[in-house]
Design an enzyme around this catalytic site. Sequence first.
Site, PDB file in Angstrom:
ATOM      1  N   ASP A  13       0.807  -1.224   0.000  1.00  0.00           N
ATOM      2  CA  ASP A  13       0.000   0.000   0.000  1.00  0.00           C
ATOM      3  C   ASP A  13       0.839   1.272   0.000  1.00  0.00           C
ATOM      4  O   ASP A  13       0.440   2.310   0.554  1.00  0.00           O
ATOM      5  CB  ASP A  13      -0.973   0.017   1.201  1.00  0.00           C
ATOM      6  N   LYS A  16       1.768   2.120  -5.167  1.00  0.00           N
ATOM      7  CA  LYS A  16       2.314   1.564  -6.412  1.00  0.00           C
ATOM      8  C   LYS A  16       1.382   1.815  -7.605  1.00  0.00           C
ATOM      9  O   LYS A  16       1.832   2.143  -8.703  1.00  0.00           O
ATOM     10  CB  LYS A  16       2.534   0.048  -6.254  1.00  0.00           C
ATOM     11  N   GLY A  40      -4.557  -4.290  -3.813  1.00  0.00           N
ATOM     12  CA  GLY A  40      -5.551  -3.267  -4.125  1.00  0.00           C
ATOM     13  C   GLY A  40      -4.773  -2.024  -4.507  1.00  0.00           C
ATOM     14  O   GLY A  40      -4.137  -1.410  -3.657  1.00  0.00           O
ATOM     15  N   HIS A  41      -4.759  -1.704  -5.783  1.00  0.00           N
ATOM     16  CA  HIS A  41      -3.934  -0.596  -6.280  1.00  0.00           C
ATOM     17  C   HIS A  41      -4.848   0.537  -6.756  1.00  0.00           C
ATOM     18  O   HIS A  41      -5.657   0.359  -7.652  1.00  0.00           O
ATOM     19  CB  HIS A  41      -3.028  -1.087  -7.422  1.00  0.00           C
ATOM     20  N   GLN A 226       2.002  -6.088  -3.116  1.00  0.00           N
ATOM     21  CA  GLN A 226       2.478  -6.180  -1.729  1.00  0.00           C
ATOM     22  C   GLN A 226       3.769  -5.356  -1.567  1.00  0.00           C
ATOM     23  O   GLN A 226       3.938  -4.380  -2.271  1.00  0.00           O
ATOM     24  CB  GLN A 226       2.672  -7.646  -1.298  1.00  0.00           C
TER      25      GLN A 226
HETATM   26  P1  GDP Z   1      -0.790   0.339  -3.550  1.00  0.00           P
HETATM   27  O1  GDP Z   1      -1.374  -0.947  -3.058  1.00  0.00           O
HETATM   28  O2  GDP Z   1       0.683   0.423  -3.310  1.00  0.00           O
HETATM   29  O3  GDP Z   1      -1.143   0.645  -4.972  1.00  0.00           O
HETATM   30  O4  GDP Z   1      -1.440   1.484  -2.650  1.00  0.00           O
HETATM   31  P2  GDP Z   1      -3.009   1.628  -2.259  1.00  0.00           P
HETATM   32  O5  GDP Z   1      -3.756   2.088  -3.448  1.00  0.00           O
HETATM   33  O6  GDP Z   1      -3.482   0.396  -1.571  1.00  0.00           O
HETATM   34  O7  GDP Z   1      -2.924   2.723  -1.134  1.00  0.00           O
HETATM   35  C1  GDP Z   1      -2.394   3.990  -1.382  1.00  0.00           C
HETATM   36  C2  GDP Z   1      -3.475   5.017  -1.022  1.00  0.00           C
HETATM   37  O8  GDP Z   1      -2.890   6.300  -0.909  1.00  0.00           O
HETATM   38  C3  GDP Z   1      -4.541   5.157  -2.096  1.00  0.00           C
HETATM   39  O9  GDP Z   1      -5.757   5.460  -1.486  1.00  0.00           O
HETATM   40  C4  GDP Z   1      -4.036   6.340  -2.929  1.00  0.00           C
HETATM   41  O10 GDP Z   1      -5.095   7.016  -3.603  1.00  0.00           O
HETATM   42  C5  GDP Z   1      -3.453   7.197  -1.851  1.00  0.00           C
HETATM   43  N1  GDP Z   1      -2.338   8.059  -2.264  1.00  0.00           N
HETATM   44  C6  GDP Z   1      -1.344   7.775  -3.143  1.00  0.00           C
HETATM   45  N2  GDP Z   1      -0.449   8.779  -3.172  1.00  0.00           N
HETATM   46  C7  GDP Z   1      -0.884   9.705  -2.294  1.00  0.00           C
HETATM   47  C8  GDP Z   1      -0.357  10.954  -1.846  1.00  0.00           C
HETATM   48  O11 GDP Z   1       0.688  11.432  -2.275  1.00  0.00           O
HETATM   49  N3  GDP Z   1      -1.083  11.617  -0.897  1.00  0.00           N
HETATM   50  C9  GDP Z   1      -2.236  11.130  -0.382  1.00  0.00           C
HETATM   51  N4  GDP Z   1      -2.858  11.834   0.552  1.00  0.00           N
HETATM   52  N5  GDP Z   1      -2.759   9.948  -0.787  1.00  0.00           N
HETATM   53  C10 GDP Z   1      -2.079   9.250  -1.709  1.00  0.00           C
HETATM   54  P1  IMO Z   2      -0.910  -4.199  -2.238  1.00  0.00           P
HETATM   55  O1  IMO Z   2      -0.436  -4.771  -3.546  1.00  0.00           O
HETATM   56  C1  IMO Z   2      -0.997  -4.626   2.099  1.00  0.00           C
HETATM   57  C2  IMO Z   2      -1.074  -8.702   3.710  1.00  0.00           C
HETATM   58  C3  IMO Z   2      -2.333  -9.104   4.443  1.00  0.00           C
HETATM   59  C4  IMO Z   2      -1.759 -10.063   5.456  1.00  0.00           C
HETATM   60  C5  IMO Z   2      -0.656 -10.773   4.661  1.00  0.00           C
HETATM   61  C6  IMO Z   2      -1.068 -12.117   4.080  1.00  0.00           C
HETATM   62  O2  IMO Z   2      -2.204  -3.491  -2.313  1.00  0.00           O
HETATM   63  O3  IMO Z   2       0.176  -3.417  -1.577  1.00  0.00           O
HETATM   64  P2  IMO Z   2      -2.610 -12.787   1.997  1.00  0.00           P
HETATM   65  O4  IMO Z   2      -4.045 -12.525   1.725  1.00  0.00           O
HETATM   66  O5  IMO Z   2      -1.676 -12.268   0.974  1.00  0.00           O
HETATM   67  O6  IMO Z   2      -2.336 -14.226   2.316  1.00  0.00           O
HETATM   68  O7  IMO Z   2      -2.305 -11.979   3.363  1.00  0.00           O
HETATM   69  O8  IMO Z   2      -0.315  -9.887   3.604  1.00  0.00           O
HETATM   70  N1  IMO Z   2      -1.281  -8.184   2.341  1.00  0.00           N
HETATM   71  C7  IMO Z   2      -1.222  -6.886   2.003  1.00  0.00           C
HETATM   72  N2  IMO Z   2      -1.036  -5.788   2.763  1.00  0.00           N
HETATM   73  N3  IMO Z   2      -1.092  -4.501   0.776  1.00  0.00           N
HETATM   74  C8  IMO Z   2      -1.247  -5.579  -0.015  1.00  0.00           C
HETATM   75  O9  IMO Z   2      -1.216  -5.520  -1.361  1.00  0.00           O
HETATM   76  C9  IMO Z   2      -1.348  -6.847   0.603  1.00  0.00           C
HETATM   77  N4  IMO Z   2      -1.528  -8.113   0.139  1.00  0.00           N
HETATM   78  C10 IMO Z   2      -1.465  -8.909   1.204  1.00  0.00           C
HETATM   79  O10 IMO Z   2      -2.944  -8.000   5.048  1.00  0.00           O
HETATM   80  O11 IMO Z   2      -1.126  -9.353   6.496  1.00  0.00           O
HETATM   81 MG    MG Z   3      -2.898  -1.620  -1.809  1.00  0.00          MG
END
Ligand code: GDP
Ligand code: IMO
Ligand code: MG
Length: 431
Positions: A13, A16, A40-41, A226
């Site tokens: 998270d 990416k 979840g991207h 991840q």
């Molecule tokens: P990923 O799994 O690495 O793609 O990241 P996620 O999408 O799960 O979580 C990143 C969260 O931060 C999302 O809700 C993005 O919309 C948000 N986000 C990304 N960059 C920024 C930033 O520079 N500032 C803020 N406030 N939110 C951001």
């Molecule tokens: P993105 O790509 C954050 C974590 C779960 C749990 C552990 C194992 O959005 O960054 P799993 O379902 O993979 O067997 O769970 O890994 N986890 C993540 N945490 N971002 C993710 O993906 C994750 N994918 C798995 O919360 O701790």
């Molecule tokens: Mg994510």
Amino acid sequence: MPSVVILGTQWGDEGKGMVIDIYAEQADVAVRYQGGNNAGHTVVVGGEKTILHHIPSGVLHPQVQCVIGNGVVLDPAVLLGEIDRLRAKGLLRNERQLLISDRAHVICPHHVALDKAAETKKSKDAKLGTTGRGIGPAYRDKVARSGLRFGEFLQPVVLRAYLERELPEANFLLEKYYGQEPLRLDEVYDAYRAFADRLRPHLACTYRLVNEALRAGRKVLFEGAQGAMLDVDHGTYPFVTSSNTIAGAVCTGAGVGPRRIDRIMGVVKAYTTRVGAGPFPTELNDELGQRLRDRGGEYGSTTGRPRRCGWLDLAQMKYATEINGLTDLVLTKLDVLDGLPTIRVGVGYELDGRKLDIIPASAADYARCRPIYEDLPGWPRSVTDCRRWDDLPSEAQKYIRFIEQRLELPVKLISVGPARDETIVLEQPFA
Ligand code: GDP
Ligand code: IMO
Ligand code: MG
């Protein structure tokens, strides 16, 4: 520089999806190479949020060829839902914009049921906090050589034979060990056959396609899921996911040689988050942690769970730098630190009165590590409107320079908000 890996350096998270979307403007191909719909991207464009679980985050750019590589585990129902949502937005008009490896493994209902049942049965201390998407059981079957590959899933006779072979054992476990309802073979078969009919146009030999693209000098983005600390070998085992999440996984999960990779860009949040169980030395279980959660909207993109929040940990980042061979950094969510008088940064650990500069292999030992901090001054104003380096307050510049110096890596992109344009681009990766 035709091939660039974008991966997470913390516990996932890091942002990416947003980074891939920005860089995809200049790219030809975007490849997912590991993980599944535990990812979840998030991509935000024009105020509209799109969360991608399976499809590469380059999909919002119609010229980008999206690829789901062999290293991915894939849930057909989730993928079809995602395809439908994108098509409703006028995206993915051409089916062949999304290609899926014949060697990717398919997540089946018994994988999901076993994942959830195992988590429920575990004691409080042993729970991993998985996403409940069947990721662990699907990878376990892959390694046990009893999984279902995408190419076989598309063949009804092979699909049926797979279910006839595998469901009895899964149902035995579900019923007799976990006390759950068994799955009905005919129901699963009918549903999966229908999914297969819809997904058939996406079948491809993706390793060949990716290698040809690289040979032709096309610009390829590899999208990690991840983060380094969730890697099954190098992360905080057993509180990890079931795939390798580090840069090496690009080779195995997409079928490209190591020498084909030009750049490995690590995405790092300006602080740290973790969702699910496991050690997290710089975690803040106080008002400050809650403030980061509120300001950063730190709730899981996949499960909606509140994310645990804490300070940036450069000892952890040093480790991520080494095991990935990072060449550059992308720093995200700088705006979330706005207005803090002091920003702490973890620079090492203390365990049983001794200083450590490496991460212990044992999660139990890592959980006992106390972080050693250095304090930096915060900045009083918002950075959200900054679009150039010179727009940033001097304290924010010092914070970024501090990270660069300690990790000996250059920061190439800074994000100051979730939207595509809320960024400071210092250098384009394909320049
Ligand atoms: P990923 O799994 O690495 O793609 O990241 P996620 O999408 O799960 O979580 C990143 C969260 O931060 C999302 O809700 C993005 O919309 C948000 N986000 C990304 N960059 C920024 C930033 O520079 N500032 C803020 N406030 N939110 C951001
Ligand atoms: P993105 O790509 C954050 C974590 C779960 C749990 C552990 C194992 O959005 O960054 P799993 O379902 O993979 O067997 O769970 O890994 N986890 C993540 N945490 N971002 C993710 O993906 C994750 N994918 C798995 O919360 O701790
Ligand atoms: Mg994510």
